[in-house]
Design a protein around this motif. Structure first.
Motif, mmCIF file in Angstrom:
data_model
loop_
_atom_site.group_PDB
_atom_site.id
_atom_site.type_symbol
_atom_site.label_atom_id
_atom_site.label_comp_id
_atom_site.label_asym_id
_atom_site.label_seq_id
_atom_site.Cartn_x
_atom_site.Cartn_y
_atom_site.Cartn_z
ATOM 1 N N UNK A 43 14.110 53.199 -62.425
ATOM 2 C CA UNK A 43 14.490 52.329 -61.159
ATOM 3 C C UNK A 43 13.973 51.497 -60.566
ATOM 4 N N UNK A 44 12.624 51.407 -60.492
ATOM 5 C CA UNK A 44 11.551 50.638 -59.911
ATOM 6 C C UNK A 44 11.739 49.501 -60.805
ATOM 7 N N UNK A 45 11.766 49.613 -62.139
ATOM 8 C CA UNK A 45 11.856 48.318 -62.793
ATOM 9 C C UNK A 45 13.185 47.449 -62.934
ATOM 10 N N UNK A 46 14.190 48.398 -62.861
ATOM 11 C CA UNK A 46 15.357 47.728 -62.453
ATOM 12 C C UNK A 46 15.818 46.962 -61.233
ATOM 13 N N UNK A 47 15.150 47.664 -60.313
ATOM 14 C CA UNK A 47 15.044 46.960 -58.798
ATOM 15 C C UNK A 47 14.172 45.783 -58.915
ATOM 16 N N UNK A 48 13.306 45.754 -59.358
ATOM 17 C CA UNK A 48 12.176 44.685 -59.590
ATOM 18 C C UNK A 48 12.988 43.550 -60.507
ATOM 19 N N UNK A 49 13.748 43.874 -61.465
ATOM 20 C CA UNK A 49 14.367 42.709 -62.107
ATOM 21 C C UNK A 49 15.497 42.275 -61.267
ATOM 22 N N UNK A 50 16.007 42.955 -60.644
ATOM 23 C CA UNK A 50 17.424 42.502 -59.647
ATOM 24 C C UNK A 50 16.847 41.749 -58.389
ATOM 25 N N UNK A 51 15.595 42.110 -57.802
ATOM 26 C CA UNK A 51 14.934 41.424 -56.825
ATOM 27 C C UNK A 51 14.664 39.798 -57.590
ATOM 28 N N UNK A 52 14.145 39.914 -58.598
ATOM 29 C CA UNK A 52 13.383 38.551 -59.260
ATOM 30 C C UNK A 52 14.631 37.632 -59.485
ATOM 31 N N UNK A 53 15.889 38.181 -59.937
ATOM 32 C CA UNK A 53 16.913 37.323 -60.112
ATOM 33 C C UNK A 53 17.475 36.925 -58.788
ATOM 34 N N UNK A 54 17.873 37.903 -57.620
ATOM 35 C CA UNK A 54 18.073 37.297 -56.624
ATOM 36 C C UNK A 54 17.299 36.211 -55.882
ATOM 37 N N UNK A 55 15.960 36.404 -56.012
ATOM 38 C CA UNK A 55 15.035 35.413 -55.425
ATOM 39 C C UNK A 55 15.363 34.100 -56.024
ATOM 40 N N UNK A 56 15.451 34.131 -57.220
ATOM 41 C CA UNK A 56 15.655 32.755 -58.202
ATOM 42 C C UNK A 56 17.166 32.404 -57.989
ATOM 43 N N UNK A 57 18.070 33.098 -57.692
ATOM 44 C CA UNK A 57 19.344 32.417 -57.312
ATOM 45 C C UNK A 57 19.376 31.781 -56.038
ATOM 46 N N UNK A 58 18.849 32.407 -54.999
ATOM 47 C CA UNK A 58 18.719 32.018 -53.451
ATOM 48 C C UNK A 58 17.607 31.198 -53.474
ATOM 49 N N UNK A 59 16.586 31.268 -54.185
ATOM 50 C CA UNK A 59 15.341 30.291 -53.740
ATOM 51 C C UNK A 59 14.725 30.723 -52.713
ATOM 52 N N UNK A 60 14.611 32.088 -52.550
ATOM 53 C CA UNK A 60 13.723 32.650 -51.485
ATOM 54 C C UNK A 60 12.873 33.780 -52.112
ATOM 55 N N UNK A 61 11.683 33.990 -51.219
ATOM 56 C CA UNK A 61 10.920 35.359 -51.404
ATOM 57 C C UNK A 61 11.548 36.381 -51.291
ATOM 58 N N UNK A 62 11.081 37.506 -51.836
ATOM 59 C CA UNK A 62 11.812 38.863 -51.769
ATOM 60 C C UNK A 62 11.952 39.136 -50.190
#
Length: 94
Positions: A43-62
């Motif tokens: 789940x940590x790996x899945x969470x990290x992948x989702x956070x990275x995608x979200x940060x890239x989409x919104x151009x924001x830090x975690x």
């Protein structure tokens, strides 16, 4: 694994595994080789992948984004996600 006291209000996302585990009242030292620990690591790996995608989409830090929809369940160790499409929102800074 002993569940301590979960933190009720979670602001933003994190890239720190200890911070993420604390959200469920866990510590890294609580994890072993049992099925629950293996599931939390996955789940940590899945969470990290989702956070990275979200940060890239919104151009924001975690800390400036928050997972939503089915991905919100990944924010707390032990939650699960069944959706392959990411849903995130901009988290306003104080």
């Amino acid at each position: 694994m002993e569940n301590i006291n979960p933190i009720p209000e979670i602001l933003g996302e994190t890239t720190d595994v200890e911070s993420w585990l604390i959200r469920a009242g866990l510590r890294f030292s609580d994890l072993g080789n049992d099925a629950a620990s293996i599931a939390i690591r996955k789940q940590w790996r899945e969470y990290q992948a989702a956070v990275q995608r979200c940060c890239a989409i919104l151009h924001q830090p975690p800390s400036g984004v928050q997972l939503s929809g089915d991905y919100a369940n990944l924010r707390i160790p032990g939650g699960t996600s069944t959706n392959s499409a990411i849903s995130c929102q901009l988290f306003p800074s104080p």
